[in-house]
Design an enzyme around this catalytic site. Structure first.
Site, PDB file in Angstrom:
ATOM      1  N   HIS A  12       0.824  -1.210   0.000  1.00 15.81           N
ATOM      2  CA  HIS A  12       0.000   0.000   0.000  1.00 15.81           C
ATOM      3  C   HIS A  12       0.861   1.265   0.000  1.00 15.81           C
ATOM      4  O   HIS A  12       2.010   1.261   0.458  1.00 15.81           O
ATOM      5  CB  HIS A  12      -0.926   0.017   1.215  1.00 15.81           C
ATOM      6  CG  HIS A  12      -0.196   0.003   2.526  1.00 15.81           C
ATOM      7  ND1 HIS A  12       0.369   1.139   3.077  1.00 15.81           N
ATOM      8  CD2 HIS A  12       0.080  -0.998   3.385  1.00 15.81           C
ATOM      9  CE1 HIS A  12       0.950   0.835   4.221  1.00 15.81           C
ATOM     10  NE2 HIS A  12       0.796  -0.462   4.438  1.00 15.81           N
ATOM     11  N   GLU A  55      -1.581  -6.893   7.396  1.00 16.32           N
ATOM     12  CA  GLU A  55      -0.265  -6.646   7.968  1.00 16.32           C
ATOM     13  C   GLU A  55      -0.058  -7.563   9.172  1.00 16.32           C
ATOM     14  O   GLU A  55      -1.018  -8.050   9.785  1.00 16.32           O
ATOM     15  CB  GLU A  55      -0.170  -5.163   8.389  1.00 16.32           C
ATOM     16  CG  GLU A  55       1.119  -4.750   9.085  1.00 16.32           C
ATOM     17  CD  GLU A  55       2.356  -4.981   8.243  1.00 16.32           C
ATOM     18  OE1 GLU A  55       2.718  -6.158   8.038  1.00 16.32           O
ATOM     19  OE2 GLU A  55       2.985  -3.994   7.822  1.00 16.32           O
TER      20      GLU A  55
END
Length: 250
Positions: free
Chosen positions: A11, A89
């Site tokens: 990202h 994550e």
């Protein structure tokens, strides 16, 4: 025979990346810089002639919004997308929300480096009554107690990322579909370690920059033969170095 390719993209910079805070499963959005990075990643892919048949991402908005921007630049906003928590994550436990440099000042650069980049070392756990515990979030309502992390090492992250790769993503690639995965620094490090058979010391030094497409090329047996970033090599190296320096005391 055409070369089979996979595109991975971390990202764009998030608001907490900008503030140098441990993020983990906290659902923070992209910063303005991150939105620009995501758009630029899409433009790079467009310039190189990439197009996709399917996309994967996590259930965290910084990865989702990055993917949206990339697909928008490719004029592929219609593309089917599968979102999975298994691409989230790494969970940073009780460190989530803390400033990385301030944490390094308190515990030392080496301890923070091990927490951030060590293979089997877990940050301090969250308690289950902590508001940051994912069991309080409705998007994880279907997960079992065992699947809800209070903290994670990279090794534990691999335990969810790699099965998702082998059981879900890879079969789609083997069927001939062109795939892009928008995820996070550590979920992508987990996948890179597996694909490239990296050792624990080697993965410790791998830092994936935000918003830069990472391309894998595979042979006929779907074994990696090449890995490279798209973009200016010096700029990418500087971004990766900046990621490494986030966990150092000022």
């Amino acid at each position: 025979m055409a070369v089979t390719k996979l595109v991975l993209v971390r990202h764009g910079e998030s608001q907490w990346n900008n503030e140098n805070r441990f993020t983990g499963w906290y659902d923070v959005d992209l910063s303005e810089k991150g939105r620009s990075e995501a758009k630029a990643a899409g433009q790079l892919l467009k310039d190189e002639g990439f197009a996709f048949d399917f996309a994967y991402t996590s259930v965290l908005k910084r990865a989702i919004h990055t993917l949206w921007s990339v697909l928008d630049e490719l004029d592929q906003a219609w593309l089917p997308v599968e979102k999975s928590w298994k691409l989230n994550e790494r969970h940073y436990g009780a460190l989530q929300g803390l400033n990385k440099a301030e944490t390094a000042e308190k515990y030392g650069d080496e301890q923070v480096k091990q927490w951030r980049r060590g293979f089997a070392i877990t940050p301090p756990e969250l308690t289950r009554d902590d508001e940051r515990f994912p069991g309080h979030d409705p998007r994880y309502a279907s997960l079992s107690d065992k699947e809800l992390p209070q903290t994670e090492s990279l090794a534990l992250t691999i335990e969810r990322v790699v099965p998702y790769w082998t059981e879900t993503i890879l079969p789609r690639i083997k069927s001939g579909e062109r795939v892009i995965v928008a995820a996070h620094g550590n979920s992508l490090r987990a996948l890179v370690k597996y694909l490239d058979n990296m050792g624990e010391d080697e993965i410790l030094e791998l830092n994936i920059p935000t918003g830069v497409p990472l391309v894998y090329e595979f042979d006929e047996n779907f074994k990696p033969i090449k890995r490279y970033y798209l973009g200016n090599a010096d700029e990418i190296a500087a971004k990766a170095a900046a990621v490494a320096n986030q966990g150092k005391a000022k």
